[in-house]
Scaffold this motif. Sequence first.
Motif, PDB file in Angstrom:
ATOM      1  N   ASP A 403       1.173  -1.216   0.137  1.00 15.17           N
ATOM      2  CA  ASP A 403       0.137  -0.557   0.213  1.00 15.17           C
ATOM      3  C   ASP A 403       0.680   1.008  -0.150  1.00 15.17           C
ATOM      4  O   ASP A 403       2.658   0.998   0.235  1.00 15.17           O
ATOM      5  CB  ASP A 403      -0.850  -0.030   1.400  1.00 15.17           C
ATOM      6  CG  ASP A 403      -1.792  -1.256   1.165  1.00 15.17           C
ATOM      7  OD1 ASP A 403      -2.415  -1.058  -0.385  1.00 15.17           O
ATOM      8  OD2 ASP A 403      -2.212  -2.137   2.017  1.00 15.17           O
ATOM      9  N   ASP A 404       0.077   2.472  -0.183  1.00 16.13           N
ATOM     10  CA  ASP A 404       1.166   3.122  -0.783  1.00 16.13           C
ATOM     11  C   ASP A 404       0.405   4.380   0.120  1.00 16.13           C
ATOM     12  O   ASP A 404      -0.169   5.486  -0.859  1.00 16.13           O
ATOM     13  CB  ASP A 404       1.683   3.819  -1.828  1.00 16.13           C
ATOM     14  CG  ASP A 404       2.456   4.678  -2.954  1.00 16.13           C
ATOM     15  OD1 ASP A 404       2.956   5.136  -1.944  1.00 16.13           O
ATOM     16  OD2 ASP A 404       2.165   6.030  -3.190  1.00 16.13           O
ATOM     17  N   PRO A 405      -0.066   4.779   0.959  1.00 13.09           N
ATOM     18  CA  PRO A 405      -1.935   5.654   1.420  1.00 13.09           C
ATOM     19  C   PRO A 405      -1.049   7.116   1.393  1.00 13.09           C
ATOM     20  O   PRO A 405      -1.642   8.425   0.712  1.00 13.09           O
ATOM     21  CB  PRO A 405      -1.960   5.935   3.407  1.00 13.09           C
ATOM     22  CG  PRO A 405       0.105   4.720   3.030  1.00 13.09           C
ATOM     23  CD  PRO A 405       0.406   3.437   1.894  1.00 13.09           C
ATOM     24  N   ASP A 406       0.020   7.137   1.211  1.00  8.04           N
ATOM     25  CA  ASP A 406       0.550   8.115   0.782  1.00  8.04           C
ATOM     26  C   ASP A 406       0.875   9.220  -0.354  1.00  8.04           C
ATOM     27  O   ASP A 406       1.230  10.405  -0.664  1.00  8.04           O
ATOM     28  CB  ASP A 406       2.188   9.471   1.599  1.00  8.04           C
ATOM     29  CG  ASP A 406       3.639   8.535   1.223  1.00  8.04           C
ATOM     30  OD1 ASP A 406       2.998   7.751   0.773  1.00  8.04           O
ATOM     31  OD2 ASP A 406       4.056   8.749   2.055  1.00  8.04           O
ATOM     32  N   GLY A 407       0.787   7.928  -1.611  1.00 10.51           N
ATOM     33  CA  GLY A 407       0.515   8.105  -2.623  1.00 10.51           C
ATOM     34  C   GLY A 407       1.655   8.914  -3.251  1.00 10.51           C
ATOM     35  O   GLY A 407       1.869   9.826  -4.737  1.00 10.51           O
ATOM     36  N   ASP A 408       2.956   8.886  -2.784  1.00 14.90           N
ATOM     37  CA  ASP A 408       4.463   8.999  -3.224  1.00 14.90           C
ATOM     38  C   ASP A 408       4.692   7.872  -3.967  1.00 14.90           C
ATOM     39  O   ASP A 408       6.401   8.614  -4.252  1.00 14.90           O
ATOM     40  CB  ASP A 408       5.289   9.700  -1.797  1.00 14.90           C
ATOM     41  CG  ASP A 408       5.721   8.404  -0.915  1.00 14.90           C
ATOM     42  OD1 ASP A 408       5.214   7.993  -1.492  1.00 14.90           O
ATOM     43  OD2 ASP A 408       6.167   8.932   0.214  1.00 14.90           O
ATOM     44  N   GLY A 409       4.979   6.367  -4.786  1.00 14.67           N
ATOM     45  CA  GLY A 409       5.321   5.995  -5.343  1.00 14.67           C
ATOM     46  C   GLY A 409       5.650   4.631  -4.025  1.00 14.67           C
ATOM     47  O   GLY A 409       6.436   3.787  -5.025  1.00 14.67           O
ATOM     48  N   TYR A 410       6.501   4.916  -3.449  1.00  9.50           N
ATOM     49  CA  TYR A 410       6.965   4.072  -2.407  1.00  9.50           C
ATOM     50  C   TYR A 410       5.693   4.032  -1.308  1.00  9.50           C
ATOM     51  O   TYR A 410       5.717   4.224  -0.479  1.00  9.50           O
ATOM     52  CB  TYR A 410       7.996   5.306  -1.419  1.00  9.50           C
ATOM     53  CG  TYR A 410       9.262   5.905  -2.091  1.00  9.50           C
ATOM     54  CD1 TYR A 410      10.179   5.251  -2.592  1.00  9.50           C
ATOM     55  CD2 TYR A 410       9.098   6.978  -3.240  1.00  9.50           C
ATOM     56  CE1 TYR A 410      11.829   6.043  -3.312  1.00  9.50           C
ATOM     57  CE2 TYR A 410       9.776   7.607  -3.888  1.00  9.50           C
ATOM     58  CZ  TYR A 410      11.257   6.965  -3.896  1.00  9.50           C
ATOM     59  OH  TYR A 410      11.940   7.444  -4.808  1.00  9.50           O
ATOM     60  N   ASP A 411       6.224   2.583  -1.755  1.00  6.47           N
ATOM     61  CA  ASP A 411       5.198   1.425  -0.881  1.00  6.47           C
ATOM     62  C   ASP A 411       5.325   0.792   0.464  1.00  6.47           C
ATOM     63  O   ASP A 411       6.804   1.843   0.839  1.00  6.47           O
ATOM     64  CB  ASP A 411       5.131   0.471  -1.121  1.00  6.47           C
ATOM     65  CG  ASP A 411       5.588  -0.913  -1.652  1.00  6.47           C
ATOM     66  OD1 ASP A 411       6.896  -0.397  -0.735  1.00  6.47           O
ATOM     67  OD2 ASP A 411       6.149  -2.018  -2.316  1.00  6.47           O
ATOM     68  N   ASN A 412       4.769   0.689   1.620  1.00  5.05           N
ATOM     69  CA  ASN A 412       5.382   0.764   2.986  1.00  5.05           C
ATOM     70  C   ASN A 412       6.754   0.052   3.212  1.00  5.05           C
ATOM     71  O   ASN A 412       7.486   0.458   4.256  1.00  5.05           O
ATOM     72  CB  ASN A 412       3.657   0.188   3.672  1.00  5.05           C
ATOM     73  CG  ASN A 412       2.993   1.213   3.677  1.00  5.05           C
ATOM     74  OD1 ASN A 412       3.094   2.451   3.348  1.00  5.05           O
ATOM     75  ND2 ASN A 412       1.026   0.856   3.997  1.00  5.05           N
ATOM     76  N   ARG A 414       9.004   0.095   1.455  1.00  5.37           N
ATOM     77  CA  ARG A 414      10.274   0.833   1.295  1.00  5.37           C
ATOM     78  C   ARG A 414      10.067   1.929   2.436  1.00  5.37           C
ATOM     79  O   ARG A 414      11.485   2.746   2.788  1.00  5.37           O
ATOM     80  CB  ARG A 414       9.715   1.190  -0.124  1.00  5.37           C
ATOM     81  CG  ARG A 414      10.485   0.032  -1.699  1.00  5.37           C
ATOM     82  CD  ARG A 414       9.830   0.890  -3.187  1.00  5.37           C
ATOM     83  NE  ARG A 414      10.468  -0.021  -3.831  1.00  5.37           N
ATOM     84  CZ  ARG A 414      11.215  -0.127  -4.577  1.00  5.37           C
ATOM     85  NH1 ARG A 414      12.073   1.144  -4.370  1.00  5.37           N
ATOM     86  NH2 ARG A 414      11.565  -0.687  -5.893  1.00  5.37           N
ATOM     87  N   GLU A 415       8.899   2.034   2.365  1.00  6.27           N
ATOM     88  CA  GLU A 415       9.222   3.504   3.599  1.00  6.27           C
ATOM     89  C   GLU A 415       9.810   3.342   4.569  1.00  6.27           C
ATOM     90  O   GLU A 415      10.974   2.999   5.511  1.00  6.27           O
ATOM     91  CB  GLU A 415       8.045   4.059   3.386  1.00  6.27           C
ATOM     92  CG  GLU A 415       7.415   4.619   2.282  1.00  6.27           C
ATOM     93  CD  GLU A 415       6.918   6.282   2.437  1.00  6.27           C
ATOM     94  OE1 GLU A 415       7.409   6.949   3.218  1.00  6.27           O
ATOM     95  OE2 GLU A 415       6.198   6.163   1.173  1.00  6.27           O
ATOM     96  N   GLN A 416       9.364   1.325   5.137  1.00  7.26           N
ATOM     97  CA  GLN A 416      10.528   1.005   5.693  1.00  7.26           C
ATOM     98  C   GLN A 416      11.329   0.891   6.385  1.00  7.26           C
ATOM     99  O   GLN A 416      11.920   0.901   7.186  1.00  7.26           O
ATOM    100  CB  GLN A 416       9.453  -0.689   6.465  1.00  7.26           C
ATOM    101  CG  GLN A 416       9.504  -0.522   7.451  1.00  7.26           C
ATOM    102  CD  GLN A 416       8.733  -2.727   7.782  1.00  7.26           C
ATOM    103  OE1 GLN A 416       8.353  -2.803   8.964  1.00  7.26           O
ATOM    104  NE2 GLN A 416       8.854  -3.557   7.428  1.00  7.26           N
ATOM    105  N   ASP A 421       8.597   8.379   6.314  1.00  8.87           N
ATOM    106  CA  ASP A 421       6.836   8.508   6.865  1.00  8.87           C
ATOM    107  C   ASP A 421       5.884   8.024   5.537  1.00  8.87           C
ATOM    108  O   ASP A 421       6.368   8.767   4.451  1.00  8.87           O
ATOM    109  CB  ASP A 421       6.937   9.922   6.772  1.00  8.87           C
ATOM    110  CG  ASP A 421       5.804  10.555   7.692  1.00  8.87           C
ATOM    111  OD1 ASP A 421       4.622   9.494   7.689  1.00  8.87           O
ATOM    112  OD2 ASP A 421       5.771  10.894   8.926  1.00  8.87           O
ATOM    113  N   PRO A 422       5.400   6.807   6.427  1.00 10.19           N
ATOM    114  CA  PRO A 422       4.562   6.516   5.169  1.00 10.19           C
ATOM    115  C   PRO A 422       3.417   7.404   4.491  1.00 10.19           C
ATOM    116  O   PRO A 422       2.650   7.155   4.217  1.00 10.19           O
ATOM    117  CB  PRO A 422       4.412   4.981   5.250  1.00 10.19           C
ATOM    118  CG  PRO A 422       4.412   5.517   6.902  1.00 10.19           C
ATOM    119  CD  PRO A 422       5.982   6.637   7.431  1.00 10.19           C
ATOM    120  N   ASN A 423       2.708   8.246   5.607  1.00 11.21           N
ATOM    121  CA  ASN A 423       2.170   9.438   5.629  1.00 11.21           C
ATOM    122  C   ASN A 423       2.434  10.655   4.931  1.00 11.21           C
ATOM    123  O   ASN A 423       1.971  11.558   4.725  1.00 11.21           O
ATOM    124  CB  ASN A 423       1.193   9.853   6.616  1.00 11.21           C
ATOM    125  CG  ASN A 423       1.089   8.390   7.261  1.00 11.21           C
ATOM    126  OD1 ASN A 423       0.007   8.299   7.074  1.00 11.21           O
ATOM    127  ND2 ASN A 423       1.183   8.422   8.816  1.00 11.21           N
TER     128      ASN A 423
HETATM  129 CA   LIG Z   1       4.221   5.692   0.274  1.00 17.36          CA
END
Ligand SMILES: [Ca+2]
Length: 499
Positions: A403-412, A414-416, A421-423
Motif C-alpha cells: 500500500d502507498d497511502p501517501d501516494g508518493d510511489g514508495y510503498d510501505n 520501501r518506506e519502512q 514517513d509513509p504518511n
Molecule cells: Ca508511500
Amino acid sequence: MAAPGGDDDIGIFSTDRQGAAAGYNPGGFGDDFADPDYVFSRSIVGTSFSAPQISGVVALILSVNPKLAWRDVQHILILSARHFDLADPDLKTNGAGFRVSHNVGFGVPDAGQAVALARTWVNRPAAITVTFTANNVKPIPDDALRVLITGPNVPAGLMSIHASPGSGLHPDAATANLPLVDVGSATSAITSNLTGKAALIQRGGNDFDQKLQFAADAGAAFAVVYDNVNGTERILMDIDFAPIPGVFITQNDGEALRGYLQTNGPAQAQLQVSPVIYSFNVTNTLVCEHVGARVQTDHSRRGDLRITLLSPQGTRSVLQQVNFDDSAGPTDWTYYSTHHFGESSAGAWTLFISDEERLNTGNVQGVQLIIDGVAITDTDHDGLDDDWERAHFGAPLAFGPQDDPDGDGYDNAREQLMGTDPNVAEAPFKLDLSPWNEKLARLSWSGVTNRTYEVVAGTNVVSPLTVITTLAGRFPEREWFTPYTNLIGQFFRVRTAAP
Ligand SMILES: [Ca+2]
Ligand SMILES: [Ca+2]
Ligand SMILES: [Ca+2]
Ligand SMILES: [Ca+2]
C-alpha cells in the motif's frame, strides 16, 4: 543487480590497452576517435563491463557514507534500482512490492538515487538467521515432466508423454487443461486465434523463442514443441525470453500426437511435473533478506534436476534449472536467493525438486531452509513491524506492505526500509529536460504507477500551454522523448491528469 554490457550492435565504451597488438581497438573510429594511441574501445561486449559499473556505484555510495555495512549497500542498490525491459516474461512483483526477475534481478541501480539514499541512510538493525531441517529421505521421480493428453480414444502411448523443459518460463504449477492445436512449424505469425488453447509446434526453420512468441501472439497459453529429426532424442530449448512456457517432446511422440489430432479431432493437453516436495511452516517473523536452501542428494546427474523455492507470499525462486552438467549431485549445496527481499518470513515455504530428464536417478537425503533477515514483531505477517504500523497508522494494522497511502510511489515496505514517513510524500517532484542523442530530447520526472500525466508545451510560457500527450505513470521515473525540431523557445510542463 544489472548494468549494461553492450550487445551485438552497440558495444560498451571502455578504456583500452594501447597499440594495435595489445588493445581491442586496433584502428580508429572515424574523425571523433582518431586518437593515435587507441586508448579506448567501443567494440567490446560482456558482463566484464557490467560488474565494474556496479562496483563504481558502490564506491560512490561509500564515498558519501563510509559507515555503511555491506547489507546497507545491498539495500540501497535494490531500493535505487529500476527495470528497463518491462517485457521480460520473468519479471514478477514480490510480496513486498519489489519487482525482480531471474534475468536482471532488481534491475539497474540509479547512481544518483543511490547516493541520495546513502547520505541519510540509517544502518539496518542486525540480521538473524533461522534454519529449518528435514532429514527424511525421498526418492526423486525420474523423467517427471509430462504432457498429459485427454480426448476420445487417446492411445495409451500418448496419454502421458515425457518432455524436456526449456529455459525461461516453466510449468512449475500444472497448466490448465486446454485444447491442443497443431500449428505446423510456426515459422511466421499464426493467423488462427489460440486464446484459451495450447500450440503443438514442429521444430525447424526458426528459433524456439520465435516459435513461442508467435504462439503467444496468437493467444496460446503454452506450447508443446516436437523434434523434426532423430526419433527418440529430446533437447533443452533456449527460450529465456519467450512469453509462455514450452516443453520439448521427441519426433516419434510429436508425429504420433499430430496424427492423432488429425484423425480424431480435438484433444486437450496439460503440462505437469511431479517433484519431491518439502514444506516448512515458519512462525518466526523476519523481514527477509537472503533465503537459502541447502540440498543434499545422491543423484547421479545434477543437470537433471530443477530446484525451486516458493515463499508464503507466492514468490518462486528458481535455484537451478535443468542443464548440461553431467556431474553427480548436488551432494551438499546451499543455494541463495534475494527474490524474497522485504517479504515476511512467516508462513509455509515449499521446496520443489524435480528430475526432468530420462536416465540417471537419485534421492533427496535432506534439505534445509535458511532465512536471513531482521526480526520484527509482526502478528499480521505482512513484513511490516507492528510497532511501525501503529506509530504511523494507528491500531488496526490496516495497511499492507504494497500500500502507498501517501501516494508518493514508495510503498510501505520501501518506506519502512528507508526510514521515511509513509504518511508524507517527502520526495520532491523533479522534472528534467536533457539531450538524449543528436535527434531527441528526454523529458523525465518522478513518476507514480497508477497515475496519469499530461505533458503540456508551448513557445510562450505566459500564454496557455497545450496538452501534447497523456502518459501512464511509471515508478520511480517516467520518461518521454521528443524531437529537437522547433525546440527554440519551447517550454514543457508536466502535471497529474484529473482521475
Ligand atoms: Ca508511500
Ligand atoms: Ca533422470
Ligand atoms: Ca505487521
Ligand atoms: Ca512517504
